[in-house]
Design a protein around this motif. Structure first.
Motif, PDB file in Angstrom:
ATOM      1  N   PRO A  59      35.098  33.161  33.346  1.00 54.33           N
ATOM      2  CA  PRO A  59      33.825  33.153  32.607  1.00 54.33           C
ATOM      3  C   PRO A  59      33.178  34.540  32.579  1.00 54.33           C
ATOM      4  O   PRO A  59      33.233  35.280  33.561  1.00 54.33           O
ATOM      5  N   HIS A  60      32.585  34.859  31.442  1.00 58.74           N
ATOM      6  CA  HIS A  60      31.952  36.163  31.290  1.00 58.74           C
ATOM      7  C   HIS A  60      31.019  36.137  30.080  1.00 58.74           C
ATOM      8  O   HIS A  60      31.108  35.250  29.241  1.00 58.74           O
ATOM      9  N   HIS A  61      30.154  37.144  29.995  1.00 59.46           N
ATOM     10  CA  HIS A  61      29.267  37.314  28.841  1.00 59.46           C
ATOM     11  C   HIS A  61      29.881  38.338  27.892  1.00 59.46           C
ATOM     12  O   HIS A  61      30.391  39.377  28.339  1.00 59.46           O
ATOM     13  N   PHE A  62      29.793  38.047  26.598  1.00 62.38           N
ATOM     14  CA  PHE A  62      30.384  38.910  25.576  1.00 62.38           C
ATOM     15  C   PHE A  62      29.445  39.046  24.386  1.00 62.38           C
ATOM     16  O   PHE A  62      28.536  38.236  24.194  1.00 62.38           O
ATOM     17  N   VAL A  63      29.739  40.052  23.547  1.00 61.31           N
ATOM     18  CA  VAL A  63      29.165  40.192  22.214  1.00 61.31           C
ATOM     19  C   VAL A  63      30.341  40.337  21.265  1.00 61.31           C
ATOM     20  O   VAL A  63      31.276  41.112  21.531  1.00 61.31           O
ATOM     21  N   THR A  64      30.323  39.599  20.167  1.00 59.98           N
ATOM     22  CA  THR A  64      31.385  39.677  19.167  1.00 59.98           C
ATOM     23  C   THR A  64      31.178  40.906  18.296  1.00 59.98           C
ATOM     24  O   THR A  64      30.069  41.148  17.800  1.00 59.98           O
ATOM     25  N   VAL A  65      32.244  41.668  18.104  1.00 60.00           N
ATOM     26  CA  VAL A  65      32.200  42.832  17.216  1.00 60.00           C
ATOM     27  C   VAL A  65      32.279  42.315  15.781  1.00 60.00           C
ATOM     28  O   VAL A  65      33.180  41.535  15.451  1.00 60.00           O
ATOM     29  N   PRO A  66      31.343  42.733  14.898  1.00 58.21           N
ATOM     30  CA  PRO A  66      31.375  42.265  13.503  1.00 58.21           C
ATOM     31  C   PRO A  66      32.663  42.677  12.779  1.00 58.21           C
ATOM     32  O   PRO A  66      33.290  43.688  13.129  1.00 58.21           O
ATOM     33  N   THR A  67      33.019  41.903  11.776  1.00 60.96           N
ATOM     34  CA  THR A  67      34.263  42.104  11.036  1.00 60.96           C
ATOM     35  C   THR A  67      34.412  43.523  10.484  1.00 60.96           C
ATOM     36  O   THR A  67      35.479  44.122  10.601  1.00 60.96           O
ATOM     37  N   ASP A  68      33.352  44.082   9.897  1.00 54.33           N
ATOM     38  CA  ASP A  68      33.470  45.418   9.309  1.00 54.33           C
ATOM     39  C   ASP A  68      33.745  46.475  10.375  1.00 54.33           C
ATOM     40  O   ASP A  68      34.522  47.407  10.157  1.00 54.33           O
ATOM     41  N   VAL A  69      33.172  46.312  11.561  1.00 54.66           N
ATOM     42  CA  VAL A  69      33.423  47.252  12.661  1.00 54.66           C
ATOM     43  C   VAL A  69      34.837  47.040  13.202  1.00 54.66           C
ATOM     44  O   VAL A  69      35.538  48.004  13.520  1.00 54.66           O
ATOM     45  N   CYS A  70      35.288  45.796  13.271  1.00 56.05           N
ATOM     46  CA  CYS A  70      36.657  45.504  13.709  1.00 56.05           C
ATOM     47  C   CYS A  70      37.676  46.196  12.809  1.00 56.05           C
ATOM     48  O   CYS A  70      38.688  46.713  13.295  1.00 56.05           O
ATOM     49  N   GLN A  71      37.399  46.210  11.519  1.00 56.58           N
ATOM     50  CA  GLN A  71      38.325  46.859  10.586  1.00 56.58           C
ATOM     51  C   GLN A  71      38.433  48.355  10.878  1.00 56.58           C
ATOM     52  O   GLN A  71      39.523  48.922  10.851  1.00 56.58           O
ATOM     53  N   MET A 123      34.872  58.903  18.166  1.00 61.61           N
ATOM     54  CA  MET A 123      34.454  57.970  17.139  1.00 61.61           C
ATOM     55  C   MET A 123      33.383  57.068  17.745  1.00 61.61           C
ATOM     56  O   MET A 123      33.616  56.450  18.782  1.00 61.61           O
ATOM     57  N   GLU A 124      32.204  57.011  17.141  1.00 64.39           N
ATOM     58  CA  GLU A 124      31.133  56.119  17.584  1.00 64.39           C
ATOM     59  C   GLU A 124      30.836  55.082  16.509  1.00 64.39           C
ATOM     60  O   GLU A 124      30.749  55.416  15.330  1.00 64.39           O
ATOM     61  N   LEU A 125      30.708  53.854  16.950  1.00 59.78           N
ATOM     62  CA  LEU A 125      30.400  52.742  16.059  1.00 59.78           C
ATOM     63  C   LEU A 125      29.223  51.972  16.650  1.00 59.78           C
ATOM     64  O   LEU A 125      29.204  51.691  17.850  1.00 59.78           O
ATOM     65  N   GLU A 126      28.249  51.630  15.793  1.00 57.83           N
ATOM     66  CA  GLU A 126      27.074  50.906  16.268  1.00 57.83           C
ATOM     67  C   GLU A 126      26.929  49.597  15.499  1.00 57.83           C
ATOM     68  O   GLU A 126      27.171  49.541  14.294  1.00 57.83           O
ATOM     69  N   PHE A 127      26.522  48.561  16.219  1.00 60.76           N
ATOM     70  CA  PHE A 127      26.299  47.255  15.595  1.00 60.76           C
ATOM     71  C   PHE A 127      25.371  46.436  16.483  1.00 60.76           C
ATOM     72  O   PHE A 127      25.089  46.804  17.622  1.00 60.76           O
ATOM     73  N   THR A 128      24.895  45.329  15.955  1.00 58.65           N
ATOM     74  CA  THR A 128      24.098  44.392  16.744  1.00 58.65           C
ATOM     75  C   THR A 128      24.838  43.067  16.825  1.00 58.65           C
ATOM     76  O   THR A 128      25.611  42.714  15.929  1.00 58.65           O
ATOM     77  N   GLY A 129      24.591  42.355  17.905  1.00 54.14           N
ATOM     78  CA  GLY A 129      25.210  41.049  18.081  1.00 54.14           C
ATOM     79  C   GLY A 129      24.518  40.276  19.180  1.00 54.14           C
ATOM     80  O   GLY A 129      23.723  40.823  19.956  1.00 54.14           O
ATOM     81  N   GLU A 130      24.821  39.003  19.247  1.00 56.23           N
ATOM     82  CA  GLU A 130      24.197  38.095  20.217  1.00 56.23           C
ATOM     83  C   GLU A 130      25.080  37.947  21.458  1.00 56.23           C
ATOM     84  O   GLU A 130      26.306  37.793  21.352  1.00 56.23           O
ATOM     85  N   ILE A 131      24.464  37.965  22.617  1.00 58.82           N
ATOM     86  CA  ILE A 131      25.181  37.752  23.871  1.00 58.82           C
ATOM     87  C   ILE A 131      25.491  36.261  24.017  1.00 58.82           C
ATOM     88  O   ILE A 131      24.601  35.419  23.876  1.00 58.82           O
ATOM     89  N   PHE A 132      26.768  35.966  24.274  1.00 60.15           N
ATOM     90  CA  PHE A 132      27.152  34.575  24.517  1.00 60.15           C
ATOM     91  C   PHE A 132      27.983  34.502  25.798  1.00 60.15           C
ATOM     92  O   PHE A 132      28.514  35.505  26.272  1.00 60.15           O
ATOM     93  N   HIS A 133      28.056  33.303  26.347  1.00 62.94           N
ATOM     94  CA  HIS A 133      28.794  33.069  27.587  1.00 62.94           C
ATOM     95  C   HIS A 133      30.064  32.309  27.257  1.00 62.94           C
ATOM     96  O   HIS A 133      30.019  31.233  26.649  1.00 62.94           O
ATOM     97  N   TRP A 134      31.199  32.885  27.658  1.00 64.30           N
ATOM     98  CA  TRP A 134      32.486  32.212  27.480  1.00 64.30           C
ATOM     99  C   TRP A 134      32.846  31.553  28.798  1.00 64.30           C
ATOM    100  O   TRP A 134      32.881  32.208  29.847  1.00 64.30           O
TER     101      TRP A 134
END
Length: 96
Positions: free
Chosen positions: A17-29, A1-12
């Motif tokens: 501490p680490h850099h992440f991208v949030t998975v959009p809601t529709d992809v999370c579903q 299963m492949e899923l593609e999306f775009t998102g912004e890199i943020f620092h937690w």
């Protein structure tokens, strides 16, 4: 299963501490439909990830009902990514 999306890199700046991208809601579903077959505990899901020409394996981290994709330092260097950049991510899940 492949899923593609775009998102912004943020620092937690949490305890690890680490850099992440949030998975959009529709992809999370879509992920949640197969999550029970994939998780190895705590809701963490192993995935393959591609950004640009760089592939790596990691785990999605559950956060507030969704998921975060960790973006390692070596990947950010290889792809010349900075905090705040918007990236296209391909997730590969072994949902068979």
């Amino acid at each position: 299963m492949e899923l593609e999306f775009t998102g912004e890199i943020f620092h937690w700046r949490g305890p690890a501490p680490h850099h992440f991208v949030t998975v959009p809601t529709d992809v999370c579903q879509e992920i949640q439909e197969v999550a029970a077959r994939l998780t190895y505990g705590w809701g963490v899901i192993p995935v393959g990830v591609r950004v640009g020409d760089t592939d790596w394996t990691t785990s999605l981290f559950p956060k507030n009902g969704g998921y975060l994709v960790p973006v390692r330092a070596d990947v950010r260097r290889a792809e010349k990514l900075e905090l705040g950049d918007t990236v296209t991510i391909t997730l590969m899940l072994d949902a068979d």
